[in-house]
Scaffold this motif. Structure first.
Motif, PDB file in Angstrom:
ATOM      1  N   LYS A   9       1.041  -1.321  -0.259  1.00 50.23           N
ATOM      2  CA  LYS A   9      -0.064  -0.062  -0.314  1.00 50.23           C
ATOM      3  C   LYS A   9       1.112   1.337   0.049  1.00 50.23           C
ATOM      4  CE  LYS A   9      -3.549   2.865   1.137  1.00 50.23           C
ATOM      5  NZ  LYS A   9      -2.911   4.232   0.598  1.00 50.23           N
ATOM      6  N   TYR A  16       2.044   6.076  -7.236  1.00 49.55           N
ATOM      7  CA  TYR A  16       0.908   6.134  -7.634  1.00 49.55           C
ATOM      8  C   TYR A  16       0.818   7.951  -7.601  1.00 49.55           C
ATOM      9  CZ  TYR A  16      -4.184   8.283  -7.495  1.00 49.55           C
ATOM     10  OH  TYR A  16      -4.809   8.486  -8.060  1.00 49.55           O
ATOM     11  N   PRO A  78      -6.737   2.690 -15.318  1.00 54.80           N
ATOM     12  CA  PRO A  78      -6.870   2.884 -14.083  1.00 54.80           C
ATOM     13  C   PRO A  78      -6.051   3.398 -13.907  1.00 54.80           C
ATOM     14  CG  PRO A  78      -9.201   2.046 -14.042  1.00 54.80           C
ATOM     15  CD  PRO A  78      -7.735   1.168 -15.328  1.00 54.80           C
ATOM     16  N   VAL A  80      -4.363   3.493 -10.464  1.00 60.74           N
ATOM     17  CA  VAL A  80      -4.202   2.649  -8.849  1.00 60.74           C
ATOM     18  C   VAL A  80      -4.002   1.243 -10.109  1.00 60.74           C
ATOM     19  CG1 VAL A  80      -5.513   1.623  -7.682  1.00 60.74           C
ATOM     20  CG2 VAL A  80      -5.134   3.783  -7.746  1.00 60.74           C
ATOM     21  N   ASP A  81      -4.717   0.820 -11.013  1.00 55.18           N
ATOM     22  CA  ASP A  81      -4.672  -0.184 -10.869  1.00 55.18           C
ATOM     23  C   ASP A  81      -3.583  -0.950 -12.016  1.00 55.18           C
ATOM     24  OD1 ASP A  81      -7.373  -1.015 -10.637  1.00 55.18           O
ATOM     25  OD2 ASP A  81      -7.397  -0.740 -12.446  1.00 55.18           O
ATOM     26  N   ARG A  82      -2.698   0.337 -12.498  1.00 50.78           N
ATOM     27  CA  ARG A  82      -2.078   0.277 -13.144  1.00 50.78           C
ATOM     28  C   ARG A  82      -0.564  -0.634 -12.422  1.00 50.78           C
ATOM     29  NH1 ARG A  82      -2.184   4.557 -16.524  1.00 50.78           N
ATOM     30  NH2 ARG A  82      -1.932   6.229 -15.045  1.00 50.78           N
ATOM     31  N   ALA A 111      -6.530  -3.468  -4.517  1.00 49.56           N
ATOM     32  CA  ALA A 111      -8.206  -3.243  -5.801  1.00 49.56           C
ATOM     33  C   ALA A 111      -9.013  -3.112  -5.050  1.00 49.56           C
ATOM     34  CB  ALA A 111      -7.440  -4.008  -7.453  1.00 49.56           C
ATOM     35  N   ARG A 112      -9.414  -4.509  -4.741  1.00 48.34           N
ATOM     36  CA  ARG A 112     -10.968  -4.724  -4.275  1.00 48.34           C
ATOM     37  C   ARG A 112     -11.086  -3.523  -3.868  1.00 48.34           C
ATOM     38  NH1 ARG A 112     -11.241  -9.331  -3.311  1.00 48.34           N
ATOM     39  NH2 ARG A 112     -11.332  -9.848  -4.737  1.00 48.34           N
ATOM     40  N   MET A 114      -9.291  -0.274  -2.757  1.00 44.53           N
ATOM     41  CA  MET A 114      -8.765   1.044  -3.946  1.00 44.53           C
ATOM     42  C   MET A 114      -8.926   1.291  -5.271  1.00 44.53           C
ATOM     43  SD  MET A 114      -5.068   0.904  -2.106  1.00 44.53           S
ATOM     44  CE  MET A 114      -4.865   2.863  -1.913  1.00 44.53           C
ATOM     45  N   SER A 115     -10.331   0.411  -5.970  1.00 44.22           N
ATOM     46  CA  SER A 115     -10.212   0.511  -7.619  1.00 44.22           C
ATOM     47  C   SER A 115     -11.632   0.371  -7.612  1.00 44.22           C
ATOM     48  CB  SER A 115      -8.831  -0.020  -7.697  1.00 44.22           C
ATOM     49  OG  SER A 115      -9.131   0.345  -9.554  1.00 44.22           O
ATOM     50  N   THR A 116     -12.627   0.105  -8.479  1.00 42.21           N
ATOM     51  CA  THR A 116     -13.117  -0.058  -9.399  1.00 42.21           C
ATOM     52  C   THR A 116     -13.476  -1.325  -9.805  1.00 42.21           C
ATOM     53  OG1 THR A 116     -12.750  -0.676 -11.495  1.00 42.21           O
ATOM     54  CG2 THR A 116     -12.631   2.395 -11.347  1.00 42.21           C
ATOM     55  N   SER A 119     -11.969  -3.846 -11.438  1.00 45.69           N
ATOM     56  CA  SER A 119     -10.037  -4.176 -11.173  1.00 45.69           C
ATOM     57  C   SER A 119      -9.863  -5.324 -10.296  1.00 45.69           C
ATOM     58  CB  SER A 119      -9.669  -2.842 -10.771  1.00 45.69           C
ATOM     59  OG  SER A 119     -10.084  -1.549 -11.062  1.00 45.69           O
TER      60      SER A 119
END
Length: 136
Positions: A9, A16, A78, A80-82, A111-112, A114-116, A119
């Motif tokens: 993290k 990020y 996104p 975050v994903d990248r 990803a769960r 912090m992202s879409t 993701s």
């Protein structure tokens, strides 16, 4: 939260910020570490290793992500994903003490959080394909 997940993290935070600001990860890392209060967390060393490792191998990591991300370019992902993908691919290729399923699961879990909604599934598929390539 387990120590290595906290480290991932923290590494994600640095990568990020570097990505969004167009700065070298090492420069952002230096500022990030300087802002931390004493005593510094024990997992900080792993986080620093992740950031430095991703930065050192970024061309190869991004090449793999771009090759295996079906229908997606790095720029379209996104942020975050990248950067979660970069951390996981670094662990898959260069960190022997982390098992491939652990690297993938940790990226999916972050990803769960912090992202879409899409993701986790996207990263699981992408990282699974890269892990198969890496074990050949």
């Amino acid at each position: 939260m387990p120590a290595r997940r906290k480290a991932r993290k923290r590494a994600l935070d640095v990568l990020y910020e570097a990505d969004l600001r167009g700065l070298p990860p090492g420069e952002v890392l230096t500022g990030y570490v300087a802002r931390l209060e004493q005593p510094r967390p024990e997992h900080l060393g792993y986080a620093i290793g992740l950031v430095e490792g991703v930065a050192a191998h970024r061309d190869r990591i991004d090449e793999l992500i771009a090759s295996y991300a079906e229908g997606w370019t790095l720029d379209r992902m996104p942020v975050v994903d990248r950067n979660l993908a970069r951390i996981a691919v670094y662990e898959l290729l260069y960190v022997d003490e982390i098992d491939d399923p652990v690297a993938i699961t940790e990226a999916v879990e972050l990803a769960r959080q912090m992202s879409t909604d899409d993701s986790p599934r996207f990263l699981n598929g992408l990282l699974g394909r890269i892990a198969e390539y890496a074990t050949r």
